[in-house]
Design a protein around this motif. Structure first.
Motif, short mmCIF file in Angstrom:
data_model
loop_
_atom_site.label_atom_id
_atom_site.label_comp_id
_atom_site.label_asym_id
_atom_site.label_seq_id
_atom_site.Cartn_x
_atom_site.Cartn_y
_atom_site.Cartn_z
N LEU A 346 1.62 -9.25 -6.32
CA LEU A 346 2.09 -8.00 -5.75
C LEU A 346 2.53 -7.03 -6.84
O LEU A 346 2.26 -5.82 -6.78
CB LEU A 346 3.24 -8.29 -4.79
CG LEU A 346 3.69 -7.15 -3.87
CD1 LEU A 346 2.58 -6.77 -2.89
CD2 LEU A 346 4.95 -7.55 -3.11
N HIS A 347 3.20 -7.58 -7.86
CA HIS A 347 3.68 -6.74 -8.96
C HIS A 347 2.51 -6.19 -9.79
O HIS A 347 2.52 -5.03 -10.20
CB HIS A 347 4.62 -7.55 -9.85
CG HIS A 347 5.09 -6.79 -11.05
ND1 HIS A 347 5.87 -5.66 -10.97
CD2 HIS A 347 4.86 -7.00 -12.39
CE1 HIS A 347 6.13 -5.20 -12.18
NE2 HIS A 347 5.52 -6.00 -13.06
N GLU A 348 1.50 -7.02 -10.02
CA GLU A 348 0.34 -6.57 -10.80
C GLU A 348 -0.45 -5.50 -10.07
O GLU A 348 -1.05 -4.60 -10.69
CB GLU A 348 -0.55 -7.77 -11.13
CG GLU A 348 0.06 -8.71 -12.15
CD GLU A 348 -0.79 -9.95 -12.38
OE1 GLU A 348 -1.74 -10.16 -11.59
OE2 GLU A 348 -0.50 -10.70 -13.33
N ASP A 349 -0.47 -5.58 -8.72
CA ASP A 349 -1.21 -4.59 -7.94
C ASP A 349 -0.50 -3.24 -7.90
O ASP A 349 -1.14 -2.19 -8.01
CB ASP A 349 -1.42 -5.10 -6.50
CG ASP A 349 -2.38 -6.28 -6.45
OD1 ASP A 349 -3.17 -6.43 -7.41
OD2 ASP A 349 -2.35 -7.03 -5.46
N SER A 350 0.82 -3.27 -7.73
CA SER A 350 1.55 -2.00 -7.57
C SER A 350 2.19 -1.53 -8.88
O SER A 350 2.17 -0.34 -9.19
CB SER A 350 2.63 -2.14 -6.50
OG SER A 350 3.61 -3.08 -6.92
N GLY A 351 2.78 -2.46 -9.62
CA GLY A 351 3.42 -2.11 -10.88
C GLY A 351 4.67 -1.27 -10.74
O GLY A 351 5.15 -0.68 -11.72
N SER A 352 5.25 -1.23 -9.54
CA SER A 352 6.44 -0.42 -9.31
C SER A 352 7.70 -1.15 -9.77
O SER A 352 7.67 -2.35 -10.07
CB SER A 352 6.55 -0.05 -7.83
OG SER A 352 6.72 -1.22 -7.05
N THR A 355 8.96 -4.00 -7.31
CA THR A 355 8.20 -5.26 -7.38
C THR A 355 8.57 -6.07 -8.61
O THR A 355 8.47 -7.29 -8.62
CB THR A 355 6.69 -4.99 -7.37
OG1 THR A 355 6.36 -4.08 -8.45
CG2 THR A 355 6.24 -4.41 -6.05
#
Length: 621
Positions: A346-352, A355
């Motif tokens: 999830l973090h790699e997809d959004s990078g926000s 996350t």
């Protein structure tokens, strides 16, 4: 010439209550009278020759609750003769340690016929407990008024009364004046200072004093690790592979601190007299049951339970259950890794930013689940160990500790081993170690100290209001103290306290080379742990009976086992490091041999120390 109780007048007009006995509310009068007579009757007639009084007189019983509370005390002479009976060791005028005898009492240091402080209050209460536990059935076949509560010659009356529910509890009273003095030197002023271990021993006994002594020693032993770890963390934070030097230091530290503690512990217990104190004959534990027969060793009549039945229960029920729990723990661990993979994806997809915070959530949830599983398993382990029907309390404790340590070790450390040696992800290992360590410390502080203290304060307020509303002419101070203390939680021993330190030692000694701040957080936790545990002992829980101890017992072996595992783990981590691998680019065989050699050198050194120690004991006169 040995002095006997029958030759002395052990009656004194003054009465100092030392121990409280609480009977069930519906206990019959004939049972009360019988118990009173057995406690106050002379030793030669089968009694304990102690003082026994109700907390309330007849008039007060008509207006107040808690009618079945009784106070037990003893005269000074009776306590001195009891000290001889239990084999207390005291310092003589020539600075040697000897077993106390009443006939040679004037040869002991600080003894005076007018001095009431020769025996500490903890020792006096221990003597009272010993005498009550050694009240034994003679000709009685049952407890008067309770035909279902069977007795046989030699059976401990107090244990039968407790298991039958006639006696609710027996506990020692606090000495408020001595407690206040102890608190002032212990935890009321939040300053960095040594623990008053000798005063703790004088008030609570050797077992608890040894725990606080070990907690203090372990905290000081962590300071070098914390000092080295702080700059190591600051200057090599992002380079996860530069841990060889710290891991090498771990190898030495985890072994040396336990050897130094052994010497310090022996010095303390020799000074207290418990190192040379003869071990008393161990009675069957209260929950032990079986068919009545003659013990072939003691010649006494007591319950007998076949050893093969106990072994069948252990290997056919307890062992499979423990294995099932271990499997479930591993299953939960794999769910945790699935959660980690989900959060990372999830973090790699959004990078926000949110996350990136979410990355720590799986570890926090897993740490909380570990604490819950550890506590639930503890209840199951206690039930199983009790069901195995061990004759002696020491055997019961050893089997319980083994069950709990095996599960706690796998439950707390399996994920870290998996990350280190299967995934080989040092960044995730650091994150998981930090989260598990800090979360477990916070939860332990809340559950073990803050929550019980808050509940106890609420109860204290209710009791004070009730006492202030009384119009009866009573000793309100003593009444309030007894009623307040009887509702306090019971201290269940040092098991959980040592277990917490054992797991902390594991976190620091196994993997702190990849998270150098582990020791610093452990030091901070222990500084608050000292005060919270002291508060718990003094104000939250009932005062426990003193128990003479010469060491920390089986926990010494547990810590030494963890030390050996830490050596193997740190050697393996060193072998995996890029720096060491660079020295052996062609062949891994040489590297493996060197790692094994380092490990074997350490184990050989430990064995030689043990052989030298045993040889010294054999040569000693």
């Amino acid at each position: 010439m040995k002095v006997t109780l029958s030759a002395l007048d052990t009656h004194e007009s003054s009465f100092t209550p030392l121990v409280v006995i609480e009977l069930a509310q519906d206990v019959k009068e004939e049972t009360k009278e019988w118990l009173k007579n057995r406690i106050i009757t002379k030793k030669k007639d089968g009694g304990a020759q102690l003082s026994f009084r109700p907390l309330l007189n007849k008039y007060e019983k008509e207006t107040l609750e808690n009618q079945n509370l009784y106070l037990v005390g003893a005269s000074k002479i009776r306590l001195l003769l009891g000290a001889e009976a239990v084999g207390l060791v005291k310092e003589c005028s020539d600075n040697t340690m000897r077993a106390f005898t009443y006939g040679t009492r004037h040869s002991f240091k600080d003894f005076d016929d007018d001095n009431d402080d020769f025996l500490s209050m903890a020792e006096r209460q221990f003597i009272i407990k010993h005498e009550l536990e050694n009240l034994r059935a003679r000709d009685e076949k049952m407890i008067p008024g309770y035909p279902q509560a069977k007795l046989y010659p030699g059976k401990s009356l107090l244990r039968r009364l407790l298991t039958s529910g006639i006696v609710v509890q027996v506990f020692p009273l606090h000495d408020n004046e001595a407690l206040k003095k102890l608190e002032d030197t212990w935890y009321t002023r939040f300053t960095l200072k040594f623990q008053p271990v000798d005063r703790i021993r004088g008030y609570f006994g050797e077992t608890i004093a040894l725990y606080f002594g070990f907690l203090e020693y372990f905290t000081f032993a962590l300071i070098p690790m914390a000092i080295i770890g702080l700059p190591y963390y600051l200057f090599a934070w992002e380079d996860y592979d530069k841990y060889v030097i710290f891991a090498s230091f771990n190898l030495i530290w985890s072994t040396v601190i336990l050897e130094v503690w052994k010497r310090g512990c022996a010095s303390m217990t020799y000074r207290w007299g418990t190192l040379v104190m003869k071990r008393k004959f161990e009675e069957p534990r209260p929950g032990y049951h079986g068919v009545l027969g003659i013990n072939p060793v003691t010649g006494r009549e007591e319950p007998l339970y076949p050893s093969y039945k106990r072994q069948l229960r252990i290997y056919l029920v307890s062992l499979p259950f423990v294995c099932l729990c271990l499997y479930f723990s591993l299953f939960v661990m794999m769910i945790y890794f699935d959660m980690e993979a989900w959060a990372l994806g999830l973090h790699e997809d959004s990078g926000s930013e949110w996350t990136s915070i979410l990355l720590y959530v799986p570890s926090i949830i897993y740490a909380i689940v570990i604490e819950i599983m550890n506590r639930l398993y503890r209840y199951a382990a206690e039930f199983l160990t009790s069901w195995e029907n061990h004759r002696l309390e020491s055997a019961y404790q050893n089997h319980l500790i083994l069950k709990v340590l095996v599960f706690n070790f796998l439950n707390c450390f399996a994920s870290l081993f998996y990350i280190a040696f299967v995934l080989r992800d040092m960044k995730l290992l650091r994150q998981s170690l930090a989260t598990l360590l800090i979360t477990s410390q916070i939860l332990n502080q809340i559950v073990e100290s803050l929550l019980p203290y808050w509940l106890q304060k609420k109860h204290h307020v209710r009791v004070k209001k009730k006492v202030e509303a009384l119009k009866a002419d009573i000793d309100a101070t003593l009444y309030e103290q007894v009623v307040l203390e009887k509702e306090m939680g019971t201290y269940l021993g040092t098991f959980d306290d040592y277990l917490e330190l054992f797991l902390q030692f594991g976190y620091v000694s196994l993997f702190s080379c990849v998270y150098p701040l582990a020791a610093a957080f452990a030091v901070l936790n222990n500084l608050t742990e000292v005060n919270s545990d002291a508060l718990k002992m003094c104000r939250v829980l009932k005062r426990p009976f003193s128990e003479p101890s010469a060491s920390i017992g089986v926990w010494q072996l547990a810590f030494e086992t963890m030390s050996v595992i830490s050596v193997v783990t740190n050697c393996a981590l060193i072998g995996m490091s890029p720096q060491v691998n660079a020295l052996f680019p062609e062949s891994k065989t040489d590297l493996v041999l060197i790692v094994v050699a380092v490990e074997q050198m350490k184990l050989t050194a430990e064995n030689l120390r043990e052989e030298c120690r045993e040889g010294g004991k054999e040569k000693a006169p």
